[in-house]
Design an enzyme around this catalytic site. Structure first.
Site, short mmCIF file in Angstrom:
data_model
loop_
_atom_site.label_atom_id
_atom_site.label_comp_id
_atom_site.label_asym_id
_atom_site.label_seq_id
_atom_site.Cartn_x
_atom_site.Cartn_y
_atom_site.Cartn_z
CD GLN A 1 -7.06 -4.67 3.81
OE1 GLN A 1 -7.62 -5.47 3.89
NE2 GLN A 1 -6.60 -2.87 3.43
CG HIS B 1 -1.67 1.42 1.52
ND1 HIS B 1 -1.49 2.32 1.51
CD2 HIS B 1 -3.79 1.08 1.08
CE1 HIS B 1 -2.62 2.72 1.49
NE2 HIS B 1 -3.77 1.66 1.12
CB CYS C 1 -3.82 3.72 -1.25
SG CYS C 1 -4.48 4.97 -1.44
#
Lengths: 141, 404
Positions: free
Chosen positions: B199, B119, B362
């Site tokens: 995540q 990310h 992103c």
């Protein structure tokens, strides 16, 4: 306002026509702008004559709205001055944000009226116009 | 406790109040269960005060709640000590704090290993550090299956490597990283390992001691907690050695005209009034998560991912980004529908109550590796079920009709 209202035939036709797509052999100015939210990219090239757009070409990696907006530019921008494009972009912003009528002489932009209900998509419509303004600034400098 | 996704869904007011809503954007933010809403409201209603400084009962109570939240995070991470937990505003802030603190002692030529799957929040801070300190970045590529190519670790991790900053799981492909291999490569050269757990944290309690990493970052809002709070966990001996990043109240020992001394960690890294109610809400979310049967939940999430992957693989106009199997992955699936832009697709599906994310998520370097600008992402959480997949598949058919 549903997505079906957004993706009506006029928008799809404009995007499919892709008027102005391509490259110029010797542009006076060019600009590449990205939409930071989605990574869409508009490359715009312009030639000027007596302060007006003599020719332009664009290449768009973007959504249907972005491609349709670039297509309107390809059809209507030749002959316009940078100041007129600047005013037009402000009027288009007003149309999107405040449901004002489409800018005079650019009636195709009325196809984008349903975008008013989708704030996150304003940038998709405006990106080609901002790219054109940047290309015109580059041409004049 | 047995697992019933419908019963869990009823604990989420936003979902329970709208049976037609198919919320599949959990990788961006998860919904709030009633237990967390109650904890937030109770704290702000009955216990709101600033922490650390007040000696009246209300302030002492707020301080106690804030520090109990640190203990909840410790339990969730199975960290050795609660004072290894630094509260931040989210994963992005946590990684940036670590990049500034750890980066302060890097010299020109020191190397940081990152990956193409990161990310932007675990990519750009290291590019900025490269500019500040003259450190060199080495970027692990993706392998053919879209996972991080850990076979290239030996080549990327040199004697100059000081840190490997790597995601626990891609926010686009869902692919989990084999952190044991990463830690082993880092230890071989005396480097540290920072893990972006934004995540992974949503999918069950973690064990940072077993993982063997040095630092771990995650966000509250992705694991059923409020926005505005996140965690930077750092192994104690490393955390104690790091300099402060933000300066202000609460992070000092003594301030005089001549000099300032700094508080011990974690206070040294929590300048200013911290996100108190948010930390209390996060603690409620993590305690709620700790009470759940995760083996069953993971099996449920895996089954959903498998079903969606199989459905998409059967469509000849769909391209899936990354691995197509459910082994070592989170229930996150990114894909593109040929000839249809991700934002157009998510707009149409949104009309049918199917909440997906379109765009680059992103993760532009990752998308570039797949040769695309953007993708559509479906990300499952414990409250999702087959009806959500049914709606998604029906939505794709509708999108084809509307957009082509």
């Amino acid at each position: 306002m549903s997505a079906k209202d957004l993706y009506h035939e006029a928008i799809k036709s404009l995007a499919a026509a892709d008027t102005g797509h391509g490259r110029l052999e010797a542009p006076d100015g060019r600009a590449t702008l990205d939409n930071p939210l989605c990574g869409d990219r508009v490359e715009m090239e312009a030639q000027l004559a007596q302060g007006r757009v003599a020719a332009l070409a664009h290449r768009v990696k973007g959504c249907l709205l972005c491609r349709a907006a670039a297509s309107v530019i390809g059809k209507r921008a030749p002959g316009a001055s940078a100041e007129e494009i600047e005013r037009l972009t402000a009027d288009l912003t007003d149309m999107l944000e405040r449901q004002r009528p489409p800018p005079a002489g650019w009636e195709e932009l009325s196809a984008f009226a349903p975008v008013h209900a989708h704030r996150s998509r304003y940038g998709c419509v405006l990106l080609p116009f901002k790219a054109l303004l940047a290309a015109l600034r580059a041409a004049r400098s | 406790m047995s697992f019933d996704p419908a019963a869990l869904r009823r604990q989420f007011p936003l979902l329970a109040g709208d049976p037609e809503l198919h919320y599949l954007d959990n990788a961006a933010t998860a919904q709030l269960p009633q237990a967390v809403l109650d904890a937030l409201v109770a704290h702000e209603t009955h216990a709101r005060a600033n922490v650390q400084r007040g000696s009246y009962p209300l302030a002492e109570g707020a301080t106690e709640a804030y520090e109990r939240a640190r203990e909840s995070v410790r339990r969730f991470l199975n960290a050795g000590r609660a004072d290894e937990v630094v509260f931040t505003s989210g994963t992005t802030a946590a990684i940036n704090v670590f990049a500034h603190a750890f980066g302060a002692r890097l010299a020109a030529g020191d190397e940081i290993v990152i990956t193409r799957a990161e990310h932007h929040s675990n990519f750009v801070p290291w590019q900025l550090l490269r500019e500040r300190r003259g450190a060199a970045l080495r970027v692990l590529p993706l392998a053919g299956d879209g996972r991080i190519d850990l076979a290239r670790l030996a080549e990327a991790v040199t004697a100059r490597c000081r840190l490997i900053a790597i995601t626990h799981a891609s926010n686009v492909t869902g692919a989990l990283t084999d952190l044991a291999a990463v830690v082993s490569a880092a230890r071989a050269v005396g480097a540290r390992v920072l893990v972006d757990g934004a995540q992974a944290a949503q999918h069950g309690p973690l064990d940072v001691q077993r993982l063997g990493v040095d630092a771990y970052a995650f966000s509250g809002h992705k694991c059923f907690g409020p926005n505005g709070v996140g965690v930077l966990w750092v192994r104690r001996e490393l955390l104690e050695s790091l300099p402060p990043v933000f300066a202000g109240g609460g992070m000092v020992g003594r301030v005089s005209l001549e000099e300032t001394t700094f508080a011990d960690a974690p206070a040294r890294f929590e300048a200013g009034t911290p996100p108190i109610a948010q930390a209390v809400g996060l603690a409620a979310a993590l305690e709620w998560m700790l009470s759940l049967p995760w083996a069953e939940i993971r099996a449920h999430e895996e089954r959903l991912a498998r079903r969606l992957l199989a459905a998409l693989a059967g469509m000849d106009d769909v391209a899936i980004l990354g691995p197509r199997e459910t082994r070592e992955r989170l229930p996150i699936v990114a894909f593109n529908l040929r000839g249809i832009h991700s934002h157009d697709l998510t707009q149409v599906l949104g009309d049918g109550g199917v909440c997906l994310r379109g765009g680059h998520h992103c993760a532009q370097p990752l998308h570039a590796a797949f040769g695309v600008e953007a993708s559509v992402r479906a990300s499952f959480a414990l409250y999702n079920d087959d009806a959500d997949i049914d709606a998604l598949i029906a939505g794709l058919a509708a999108a084809r009709r509307t957009l082509r």
